[in-house]
Design a protein around this motif. Structure first.
Motif, PDB file in Angstrom:
ATOM      1  N   MET A 421       0.838  -1.195   0.000  1.00  0.00           N
ATOM      2  CA  MET A 421       0.000   0.000   0.000  1.00  0.00           C
ATOM      3  C   MET A 421       0.874   1.246   0.000  1.00  0.00           C
ATOM      4  O   MET A 421       1.868   1.321   0.737  1.00  0.00           O
ATOM      5  N   PRO A 422       0.543   2.245  -0.844  1.00  0.00           N
ATOM      6  CA  PRO A 422       1.333   3.467  -0.873  1.00  0.00           C
ATOM      7  C   PRO A 422       1.335   4.152   0.487  1.00  0.00           C
ATOM      8  O   PRO A 422       0.369   4.064   1.251  1.00  0.00           O
ATOM      9  N   LEU A 423       2.440   4.840   0.775  1.00  0.00           N
ATOM     10  CA  LEU A 423       2.551   5.566   2.037  1.00  0.00           C
ATOM     11  C   LEU A 423       1.620   6.777   1.999  1.00  0.00           C
ATOM     12  O   LEU A 423       1.851   7.727   1.251  1.00  0.00           O
ATOM     13  N   GLN A 424       0.557   6.725   2.782  1.00  0.00           N
ATOM     14  CA  GLN A 424      -0.383   7.836   2.870  1.00  0.00           C
ATOM     15  C   GLN A 424      -0.754   8.034   4.326  1.00  0.00           C
ATOM     16  O   GLN A 424      -1.210   7.112   4.993  1.00  0.00           O
ATOM     17  N   ARG A 425      -0.563   9.258   4.800  1.00  0.00           N
ATOM     18  CA  ARG A 425      -0.974   9.616   6.152  1.00  0.00           C
ATOM     19  C   ARG A 425      -1.839  10.864   6.077  1.00  0.00           C
ATOM     20  O   ARG A 425      -1.572  11.771   5.292  1.00  0.00           O
ATOM     21  N   MET A 426      -2.862  10.902   6.897  1.00  0.00           N
ATOM     22  CA  MET A 426      -3.751  12.055   6.971  1.00  0.00           C
ATOM     23  C   MET A 426      -3.658  12.626   8.372  1.00  0.00           C
ATOM     24  O   MET A 426      -4.143  12.020   9.343  1.00  0.00           O
ATOM     25  N   GLY A 427      -3.024  13.775   8.497  1.00  0.00           N
ATOM     26  CA  GLY A 427      -2.814  14.359   9.820  1.00  0.00           C
ATOM     27  C   GLY A 427      -4.043  15.023  10.401  1.00  0.00           C
ATOM     28  O   GLY A 427      -4.136  15.194  11.624  1.00  0.00           O
ATOM     29  N   ASP A 428      -4.997  15.380   9.561  1.00  0.00           N
ATOM     30  CA  ASP A 428      -6.189  16.085  10.021  1.00  0.00           C
ATOM     31  C   ASP A 428      -7.242  15.076  10.484  1.00  0.00           C
ATOM     32  O   ASP A 428      -7.810  14.343   9.666  1.00  0.00           O
ATOM     33  N   PRO A 429      -7.548  15.041  11.775  1.00  0.00           N
ATOM     34  CA  PRO A 429      -8.524  14.047  12.259  1.00  0.00           C
ATOM     35  C   PRO A 429      -9.927  14.283  11.701  1.00  0.00           C
ATOM     36  O   PRO A 429     -10.697  13.324  11.532  1.00  0.00           O
ATOM     37  N   VAL A 430     -10.284  15.525  11.397  1.00  0.00           N
ATOM     38  CA  VAL A 430     -11.605  15.802  10.824  1.00  0.00           C
ATOM     39  C   VAL A 430     -11.701  15.176   9.427  1.00  0.00           C
ATOM     40  O   VAL A 430     -12.704  14.552   9.071  1.00  0.00           O
ATOM     41  N   ALA A 431     -10.636  15.327   8.625  1.00  0.00           N
ATOM     42  CA  ALA A 431     -10.615  14.732   7.285  1.00  0.00           C
ATOM     43  C   ALA A 431     -10.644  13.211   7.371  1.00  0.00           C
ATOM     44  O   ALA A 431     -11.323  12.550   6.571  1.00  0.00           O
ATOM     45  N   ARG A 432      -9.926  12.643   8.331  1.00  0.00           N
ATOM     46  CA  ARG A 432      -9.927  11.183   8.493  1.00  0.00           C
ATOM     47  C   ARG A 432     -11.327  10.679   8.816  1.00  0.00           C
ATOM     48  O   ARG A 432     -11.791   9.705   8.234  1.00  0.00           O
ATOM     49  N   ARG A 433     -11.978  11.340   9.751  1.00  0.00           N
ATOM     50  CA  ARG A 433     -13.314  10.892  10.139  1.00  0.00           C
ATOM     51  C   ARG A 433     -14.305  11.053   8.981  1.00  0.00           C
ATOM     52  O   ARG A 433     -15.208  10.223   8.806  1.00  0.00           O
ATOM     53  N   ALA A 434     -14.133  12.108   8.179  1.00  0.00           N
ATOM     54  CA  ALA A 434     -15.004  12.300   7.012  1.00  0.00           C
ATOM     55  C   ALA A 434     -14.814  11.164   6.013  1.00  0.00           C
ATOM     56  O   ALA A 434     -15.789  10.632   5.457  1.00  0.00           O
ATOM     57  N   LEU A 435     -13.555  10.758   5.796  1.00  0.00           N
ATOM     58  CA  LEU A 435     -13.282   9.660   4.873  1.00  0.00           C
ATOM     59  C   LEU A 435     -13.872   8.349   5.400  1.00  0.00           C
ATOM     60  O   LEU A 435     -14.531   7.606   4.649  1.00  0.00           O
ATOM     61  N   VAL A 436     -13.647   8.057   6.672  1.00  0.00           N
ATOM     62  CA  VAL A 436     -14.164   6.807   7.241  1.00  0.00           C
ATOM     63  C   VAL A 436     -15.685   6.784   7.178  1.00  0.00           C
ATOM     64  O   VAL A 436     -16.295   5.758   6.837  1.00  0.00           O
ATOM     65  N   GLY A 437     -16.312   7.918   7.487  1.00  0.00           N
ATOM     66  CA  GLY A 437     -17.767   7.979   7.416  1.00  0.00           C
ATOM     67  C   GLY A 437     -18.290   7.753   6.002  1.00  0.00           C
ATOM     68  O   GLY A 437     -19.295   7.058   5.801  1.00  0.00           O
ATOM     69  N   TYR A 438     -17.609   8.324   5.039  1.00  0.00           N
ATOM     70  CA  TYR A 438     -18.003   8.131   3.640  1.00  0.00           C
ATOM     71  C   TYR A 438     -17.865   6.662   3.235  1.00  0.00           C
ATOM     72  O   TYR A 438     -18.762   6.081   2.612  1.00  0.00           O
ATOM     73  N   LEU A 439     -16.737   6.044   3.606  1.00  0.00           N
ATOM     74  CA  LEU A 439     -16.542   4.624   3.291  1.00  0.00           C
ATOM     75  C   LEU A 439     -17.615   3.771   3.950  1.00  0.00           C
ATOM     76  O   LEU A 439     -18.129   2.821   3.351  1.00  0.00           O
ATOM     77  N   LYS A 440     -17.962   4.108   5.194  1.00  0.00           N
ATOM     78  CA  LYS A 440     -18.981   3.343   5.907  1.00  0.00           C
ATOM     79  C   LYS A 440     -20.320   3.424   5.188  1.00  0.00           C
ATOM     80  O   LYS A 440     -21.036   2.412   5.038  1.00  0.00           O
ATOM     81  N   ARG A 441     -20.660   4.624   4.699  1.00  0.00           N
ATOM     82  CA  ARG A 441     -21.942   4.795   4.007  1.00  0.00           C
ATOM     83  C   ARG A 441     -21.960   4.113   2.647  1.00  0.00           C
ATOM     84  O   ARG A 441     -22.991   3.595   2.216  1.00  0.00           O
ATOM     85  N   MET A 442     -20.822   4.116   1.958  1.00  0.00           N
ATOM     86  CA  MET A 442     -20.798   3.705   0.563  1.00  0.00           C
ATOM     87  C   MET A 442     -20.458   2.237   0.345  1.00  0.00           C
ATOM     88  O   MET A 442     -20.598   1.730  -0.769  1.00  0.00           O
ATOM     89  N   THR A 443     -19.985   1.549   1.384  1.00  0.00           N
ATOM     90  CA  THR A 443     -19.521   0.177   1.153  1.00  0.00           C
ATOM     91  C   THR A 443     -20.496  -0.879   1.663  1.00  0.00           C
ATOM     92  O   THR A 443     -20.144  -2.054   1.771  1.00  0.00           O
ATOM     93  N   ASP A 444     -21.699  -0.477   2.019  1.00  0.00           N
ATOM     94  CA  ASP A 444     -22.806  -1.411   2.191  1.00  0.00           C
ATOM     95  C   ASP A 444     -22.685  -2.306   3.411  1.00  0.00           C
ATOM     96  O   ASP A 444     -23.136  -3.441   3.415  1.00  0.00           O
TER      97      ASP A 444
END
Length: 462
Positions: A421-444
Motif C-alpha cells: 500500500m502506498p505511504l499515505q498519512r492524513m494528519g487532520d482528524p476531521v478529514a480522516r473521520r469524514a473519509l471513514v464515514g463516507y466509506l462506511k456509508r458507501m460500502t454497504d
C-alpha cells in the motif's frame, strides 16, 4: 479472474514463476473502441504510451501493461502482469516482438510479445524506474531511476551492461542518439548528460538548465535534443555544443511529456495543467493546441500516420486525438481516479487518497488494490479473488472504523509493515473521520468473505 474492462476475457495463462510470484497474462478479445475513442482497459492512471506501427503499449499505475492492436479497430491483445507496483514506462524493441518496461518496484522487465510472457527480470535499481528507452538497433535498453542512476542493459544477454553515475538527484529521462552510440539522460538536478553506450563512459554535461528536466526527445535530421522541464520550458539544445537552438513559448506549469511524430515533422508536449501543444519542426510554429480533461498529461505518442495523438494521465483511459478534427484533444469527463469536485468532504478525501487504487463496487475494476465493497467487518487479506501481499495475507486485522482511521493516521508502513500500500498519512482528524464515514456509508455494511488460499492470478499483489 481479472477482466480487461469492456472486453470479453478469453483466458488467463500462468506463464512462469519469478521471485516466488506468479506472472499472469490476461488475453482479451473484442474491440476496445472505434477509431478516435479512448483505449479502455486499465484500472488506474496511464503513465506511458509507446506505439510501433499498428500496435501500442500502455503502462499503468494498476501494476500492468496492455498490448494493443490499433488497426483496423482498437483491440486489447493482452494485459501483462509481472510488476509488483505501478508501471511507469514501456517501450517496444525494434521488430515488435519484445518490449521493455520499468516500474515503481525498481524492476526493468523484458517481455516476449509473441508469447505474452515475461522473458527476463533485470534488477539493480534501488528506487522507482520512471523511463525506458531502447536503442535503434535493439541491442540495448536504458532505464532512468530515482536512485540517482541510469542503467544500460544488454537485450542480447539480458544482463546489466553499465551503471551510469553522475546525476545528483533523480534521473527522469533517457534517450538514445539515432545511431545508438550515445545515450542522453536528464534529471531533477537540472542537467542533461551524454554517455558512450559501448562502455558507459560519461562524455559530457550537455546542458545545465537549473530546473529539473522531466522528458527528452531526440529530433531527427540533426535538429538537436528537445527537453521539457519543471519550470514550463520546452527547448532544443545542440548536444554537441550545448547551445540552446530554440526555446518554445513557456507553459505556466511543469511540462511532463514529449513526443516526436514518426516523420519527424512535429513535436508535442504535455503539461501538468492538462495542456497539449504541437509544433511544426521545420519552422518551430505552434500548429495545434488542446486540453486533456481531468489533470496532467503524463504520456504522449503519435500514431503511425502522424495525424493523431494518443495521450494519457490520471484517467484510466488513453485518449485518441484526431488532429485533423476539432482543436480540443480530450473532452471526456474525468473518471477512474481523475480529480473530481465533490460537496461531500468524505468523497473529496476518497477521490484524493483512495480512488486511484480502489473501487466501492463489487468489481475490483483492474485497480491496483482490491475493492472496498463491504469493507467493514472484513478481515484484512480475505477477499477470495485478490492476491494479497504476504503482510496482509497473514494479518489478523479486522477492518472497523477504528482500524481504518488508524491506517490513515499512522500510515500503512506502521499498521501493516511490508504491504504494497502506498505511504499515505492524513494528519487532520476531521478529514480522516469524514473519509471513514463516507466509506462506511458507501460500502454497504459488514459482510466479509472468509480467507482464501487460492487468490486470482489476474491482479497484482499488494
Amino acid at each position: 479472474m481479472a477482466r480487461c474492462r469492456e472486453h470479453r476475457p478469453i483466458g488467463v495463462v500462468i506463464v512462469g514463476l519469478c521471485a516466488a510470484a506468479a506472472i499472469a497474462v490476461v488475453a482479451c478479445a473484442g474491440t476496445a473502441a472505434r477509431a478516435g475513442e479512448p483505449l479502455d482497459g486499465h484500472g488506474g492512471p496511464v503513465g506511458d504510451i509507446a506505439i510501433s506501427g499498428r500496435f501500442a503499449l500502455t503502462a499503468s499505475f494498476d501494476y500492468s501493461l496492455i498490448h494493443w492492436l490499433l488497426e483496423p479497430e482498437p483491440m486489447a491483445l493482452a494485459r501483462l502482469i509481472g510488476h509488483e507496483a505501478g508501471v511507469n514506462a514501456g517501450a517496444f524493441v525494434p521488430g515488435g516482438k519484445r518490449a521493455v518496461s520499468g516500474g515503481d518496484d525498481g524492476l526493468v522487465a523484458v517481455w516476449s510479445l509473441e508469447r505474452g510472457t515475461l522473458a527476463a527480470r533485470l534488477e539493480g535499481h534501488r528506487g522507482r524506474v520512471v523511463d525506458i528507452a531502447v536503442s535503434p538497433d535493439g541491442r540495448h535498453a536504458a532505464s532512468a531511476g530515482w536512485d540517482g542512476t541510469a542503467r544500460l542493459w544488454s537485450l542480447q544477454t539480458l544482463a546489466l551492461h553499465a551503471v551510469l553515475k553522475g546525476h545528483t538527484d533523480h534521473v527522469n529521462a533517457v534517450a538514445f542518439q539515432p545511431d545508438g552510440a550515445r545515450l542522453y539522460t536528464a534529471g531533477a538536478d537540472g542537467t542533461i548528460r551524454a554517455w558512450r553506450v559501448r562502455d558507459g563512459t560519461a562524455l559530457s554535461t550537455v546542458h545545465d538548465h537549473g530546473w529539473g528536466v522531466n522528458a527528452l526527445a531526440v529530433l531527427p535530421g540533426d535538429r538537436g535534443l528537445a527537453f521539457a522541464a519543471t519550470d514550463g520550458t520546452v527547448a532544443v539544445v545542440d548536444p554537441d555544443t550545448g547551445t540552446l537552438t530554440h526555446e518554445f513559448a513557456g507553459a505556466e506549469r511543469p511540462v511532463l511529456a514529449l513526443a516526436v511524430s514518426p516523420d519527424g515533422t512535429r513535436l508535442a508536449a504535455g503539461g501538468a495543467d492538462g495542456s497539449i501543444r504541437v509544433w511544426s519542426l521545420p519552422d518551430w510554429k505552434l500548429v495545434r493546441e488542446g486540453w486533456q480533461a481531468g489533470g496532467p498529461v503524463w504520456s504522449l505518442a503519435f500514431a503511425a500516420d502522424g495525424e493523431s495523438l494518443y495521450h494519457g494521465g490520471m484517467d484510466a483511459r488513453t485518449f485518441h486525438w484526431d488532429m485533423t478534427g476539432p482543436e480540443v484533444a480530450g473532452t471526456a469527463a474525468p473518471r477512474d481516479g481523475a480529480p473530481v469536485v465533490a460537496a461531500d468532504p468524505g468523497e473529496r478525501q476518497f477521490a484524493r487518497h483512495c480512488a486511484i487504487c480502489h473501487t466501492l463496487t463489487p468489481s475490483g475494476g483492474n485497480r491496483a488494490g482490491p475493492t472496498l465493497y463491504r469493507l467493514f467487518g472484513r478481515r484484512a487479506g480475505s477477499l477470495p479473488d485478490y492476491p494479497y501481499s504476504p503482510a496482509l495475507d497473514s494479518s489478523d486485522i479486522v477492518w472497523t472504523e477504528e482500524t481504518v482511521e488508524r491506517l490513515f493516521a499512522e500510515g500503512p508502513h506502521k499498521v501493516v509493515p511490508g504491504s504494497k500500500m502506498p505511504l499515505q498519512r492524513m494528519g487532520d482528524p476531521v478529514a480522516r473521520r469524514a473519509l471513514v464515514g463516507y466509506l462506511k456509508r458507501m460500502t454497504d455494511g459488514p459482510a466479509g468473505p472468509s480467507r482464501s488460499t487460492s487468490p486470482s492470478l489476474g491482479e497484482p499483489a499488494r
